[in-house]
Design an enzyme around this catalytic site. Structure first.
Site, PDB file in Angstrom:
ATOM      1  N   CYS A 165      10.905  99.539  -1.015  1.00  0.00           N
ATOM      2  CA  CYS A 165      10.460  98.296  -0.378  1.00  0.00           C
ATOM      3  C   CYS A 165      11.220  98.064   0.933  1.00  0.00           C
ATOM      4  O   CYS A 165      12.385  97.647   0.920  1.00  0.00           O
ATOM      5  CB  CYS A 165      10.664  97.116  -1.329  1.00  0.00           C
ATOM      6  SG  CYS A 165      10.128  95.548  -0.622  1.00  0.00           S
ATOM      7  N   CYS A 223      12.061  94.337   1.599  1.00  0.00           N
ATOM      8  CA  CYS A 223      13.186  93.823   0.797  1.00  0.00           C
ATOM      9  C   CYS A 223      14.523  94.379   1.311  1.00  0.00           C
ATOM     10  O   CYS A 223      15.498  93.650   1.419  1.00  0.00           O
ATOM     11  CB  CYS A 223      13.050  94.240  -0.667  1.00  0.00           C
ATOM     12  SG  CYS A 223      11.391  94.251  -1.309  1.00  0.00           S
ATOM     13  N   ASP A 224      14.569  95.668   1.603  1.00  0.00           N
ATOM     14  CA  ASP A 224      15.863  96.331   1.817  1.00  0.00           C
ATOM     15  C   ASP A 224      16.125  96.798   3.259  1.00  0.00           C
ATOM     16  O   ASP A 224      17.246  97.200   3.569  1.00  0.00           O
ATOM     17  CB  ASP A 224      15.975  97.551   0.886  1.00  0.00           C
ATOM     18  CG  ASP A 224      15.896  97.148  -0.582  1.00  0.00           C
ATOM     19  OD1 ASP A 224      16.286  95.992  -0.888  1.00  0.00           O
ATOM     20  OD2 ASP A 224      15.443  97.952  -1.401  1.00  0.00           O
TER      21      ASP A 224
END
Ligand code: FAD
Ligand code: NAP
Length: 312
Positions: free
Chosen positions: A135, A138-139
């Protein structure tokens, strides 16, 4: 007893919920184990849904109004992880939830979508969450101004490589072939991006690191082995459909599936079991798009309405 149970609250499930409730069904519950929205909420951008006011907005922002609209028409969200669907002798269905509860419904639409597949290189599991990610939204920020790698040659890999190039100092796009599945327009964008280096006909042999996380990747390339010293790798190597809830105690599926585990449906999203419908990414021949998942959900709900109306 529920009139209709919808399992999964991605674009297919939400659209099914909208059409079922607006179509007059009173007792409709959408079983979703997380926040409604589905996998697109993890995407950095979406720009191909007709009528978007803000093409390129994040998947999370794009989906944020869908649930509000559904709840307005009476859809209920039950926060639950469904573990199995079975059929009873009277043709109703039992929806079994992880906590041991169960509910009966006259009809069910399965919209459980799909999840990112693991690539299978050495160290992938060991460093998952500590350098290996699926992701970028997200990261990605953890790698601000650092070099990262992206694995895959589909739309997700190329789009997310472009997204990461906005944050990171460099993105190595590793793909096992020279040809890409990604849409030509997306590929073109990536090729024009100075921060993206294409490494094709290459695979990841091993991810290595220490207790703090990933330190690098050993690649097999057409020119031999290459040591890529990156603290992060994002793998986008396709999806597996979430069909587990259709598995029965005898190991067989409740309805017919194809050899890839995708649910066989007709053009009305009907499975071979009357009253059981499937919509979205987990059905056969799914284009795996938000628009088609939403369309499937609407079709399945209309079919379910018709099925329930004709029950005696
Ligand atoms: P999903 O979105 O997968 O939703 C399934 C839902 O079911 C999930 O919310 C899950 O939590 C829930 N669920 C699963 N199992 C259970 C269970 N047992 N109990 C309860 N709940 C359960 N498509 C586009 O059109 N344009 C794009 O730009 C685009 N970009 C993408 C970028 C990324 C990074 C990814 C991963 C996908 C992208 N897609 C895009 C594809 C699109 O997201 C999917 O095709 C679409 O979300 C499928 O919708 P769905 O409702 O079938 O399934
Ligand atoms: P995908 O299209 O299945 O592509 C997966 C990629 O990973 C392929 O290039 C594949 O290589 C590679 N791969 C598979 N297994 C591998 C392994 N073990 N090691 C290394 N590489 C591996 O998956 P996706 O990109 O996630 O897309 C899924 C679906 O969502 C597609 O239908 C896509 O069109 C859709 N989607 C659409 C959009 C959009 O419309 N903008 C955005 C994202 C996703 P090969 O090519 O050699 O098989």
């Amino acid at each position: 007893m529920l009139d209709l149970a919808i399992i999964g609250g991605g674009p297919a499930g939400l659209s099914a919920g909208l059409y079922a409730t607006r179509g007059g069904l009173k007792n409709v519950v959408m079983f979703e184990k997380g926040e409604p929205g589905g996998q697109i909420t993890g995407s950095s951008e979406i720009e191909n849904y007709p009528g978007q006011k803000n093409p390129g907005e994040s998947g999370f922002d794009f989906m944020s109004t869908w649930w509000t609209q559904c709840s307005h028409f009476g859809l209920v969200h039950k926060w639950a992880n469904v573990v199995q669907i079975t059929q009873n002798q009277d043709k109703t269905f039992t929806i079994k939830i992880e906590n041991g509860e169960s509910q009966i419904a006259k009809a069910v639409i399965v919209c459980t979508g799909s999840v990112p597949r693991r690539a299978g290189f050495v160290g992938e599991d060991k460093f998952f969450g500590r350098g290996v990610s699926t992701c970028a939204t997200c990261d990605g920020f953890f790698y601000k101004n650092k070099e990262v790698a992206v694995l895959g040659g589909g739309d997700t890999a190329v789009e997310e490589a472009i997204y990461l190039a906005n944050i990171c100092s460099k993105v190595y796009l590793i793909h096992r072939r020279d040809e890409f599945r990604a849409a030509p327009v997306t590929l073109e964008k990536a090729r024009k991006n100075d921060k993206i280096e294409f490494i094709t006909s290459a695979t990841i042999n091993e991810a290595y690191g220490d207790n703090a996380g990933l330190n690098g990747l050993i690649l097999n390339t057409k020119d031999g082995e290459r040591d890529l010293k990156v603290p992060g790798v994002f793998t986008f190597v396709g999806l597996d459909v979430n069909n587990g809830i259709l598995k029965q105690d005898d190991g067989l599926f409740l309805c017919e599936m194809d050899s890839n585990g995708q649910v066989k449906v007709d053009l009305k999203m009907r499975t071979n079991v009357p009253g059981l419908f499937a919509a979205g990414d987990l059905r056969i021949d799914a284009p795996k798009q938000v628009i088609s998942a939403a369309g499937d959900g609407a079709v399945a709900a209309l079919s379910a309405l018709n099925y329930i109306e004709n029950l005696h």
